[in-house]
Structures are given as structure tokens and as C-alpha cells.
Design a protein around this motif. Structure first.
Motif, PDB file in Angstrom:
ATOM      1  N   UNK A 124       0.821  -1.202   0.000  1.00  0.00           N
ATOM      2  CA  UNK A 124       0.000   0.000   0.000  1.00  0.00           C
ATOM      3  C   UNK A 124       0.859   1.258   0.000  1.00  0.00           C
ATOM      4  N   UNK A 125       1.894   1.280   0.821  1.00  0.00           N
ATOM      5  CA  UNK A 125       2.752   2.455   0.914  1.00  0.00           C
ATOM      6  C   UNK A 125       3.548   2.693  -0.367  1.00  0.00           C
ATOM      7  N   UNK A 126       3.829   1.640  -1.112  1.00  0.00           N
ATOM      8  CA  UNK A 126       4.548   1.798  -2.378  1.00  0.00           C
ATOM      9  C   UNK A 126       3.703   2.518  -3.416  1.00  0.00           C
ATOM     10  N   UNK A 127       2.385   2.451  -3.286  1.00  0.00           N
ATOM     11  CA  UNK A 127       1.487   2.984  -4.309  1.00  0.00           C
ATOM     12  C   UNK A 127       1.083   4.435  -4.091  1.00  0.00           C
ATOM     13  N   UNK A 128       1.471   5.025  -3.003  1.00  0.00           N
ATOM     14  CA  UNK A 128       1.011   6.376  -2.682  1.00  0.00           C
ATOM     15  C   UNK A 128       2.162   7.370  -2.652  1.00  0.00           C
TER      16      UNK A 128
END
Length: 106
Positions: free
Chosen positions: A40-44
């Protein structure tokens, strides 16, 4: 594992989990949460990450208060979440470094 009655060899209908079963379930939940959080953190972008983290901490506060937890327990839960999120961000950054290194390799 069925719970045995103290005065007989019969087992009661209630299933009481062992400490190991509880620890294993918590470990699985922790691993799933960490893995999902890294992805999730990679996508934001940075602003979205800040908003996401703030929302998670707010939700923890709200859920803990609605369940009647003490203030110290709420702070501990938020601190644990912040540690998990920090570790997940470090892992996500490492995955990006690996991905970019592979793309630039000739």
C-alpha cells in the motif's frame, strides 16, 4: 483443543485455544498486515501516505476508545502501529530501490 473436565475424562463442548494457537494467529495477522502495508505504501505519494497514516492512527484511537481501553493502552497501540508503518515504509523503499536498480541494469 477440547477442554477436559477435572473430575472426568469427558470433554466439554467448548473449544479453548492454546497459547500457541493464539500466538500463531497473531503472527499471521501481523505478517499479513505488514505485507499489505508495504504494498500500500509503495502505491502512494508522500502527501497521501501522511494522510493514510493519520487516518489509521485516528481509527485506532476511535476503536480503542469505543471499546473502553485506557489512554495508556491507546497510546501503546498507536505507537505499535507507527512502528509497523515505519518498518513497512523502510521495506517499501527497499523494494523500490531494488526495482529501479534492476531496470537500470544492462
Amino acid at each position: 483443543m477440547p477442554k477436559k473436565s477435572a473430575d472426568s475424562d469427558r470433554t466439554t463442548g467448548a473449544m479453548v485455544p492454546t497459547t500457541g494457537e493464539i500466538e500463531a494467529r497473531l503472527l499471521v495477522l501481523d505478517m499479513i498486515a505488514a505485507s499489505a502495508t508495504v504494498r500500500l505504501l509503495r502505491l502512494h505519494d508522500d502527501l497521501e501516505k501522511s494522510e493514510l497514516i493519520a487516518q489509521i492512527l485516528h481509527d485506532i484511537d476511535f476503536c480503542c476508545r469505543s471499546r473502553g481501553l485506557h489512554f495508556r493502552d491507546i497510546l501503546d497501540a498507536q505507537g505499535y502501529a507507527e512502528e509497523l508503518l515505519k518498518d513497512a515504509q523502510t521495506q517499501a523503499d527497499g523494494l523500490d530501490d531494488i526495482k529501479h536498480a534492476y531496470i537500470n541494469r544492462k
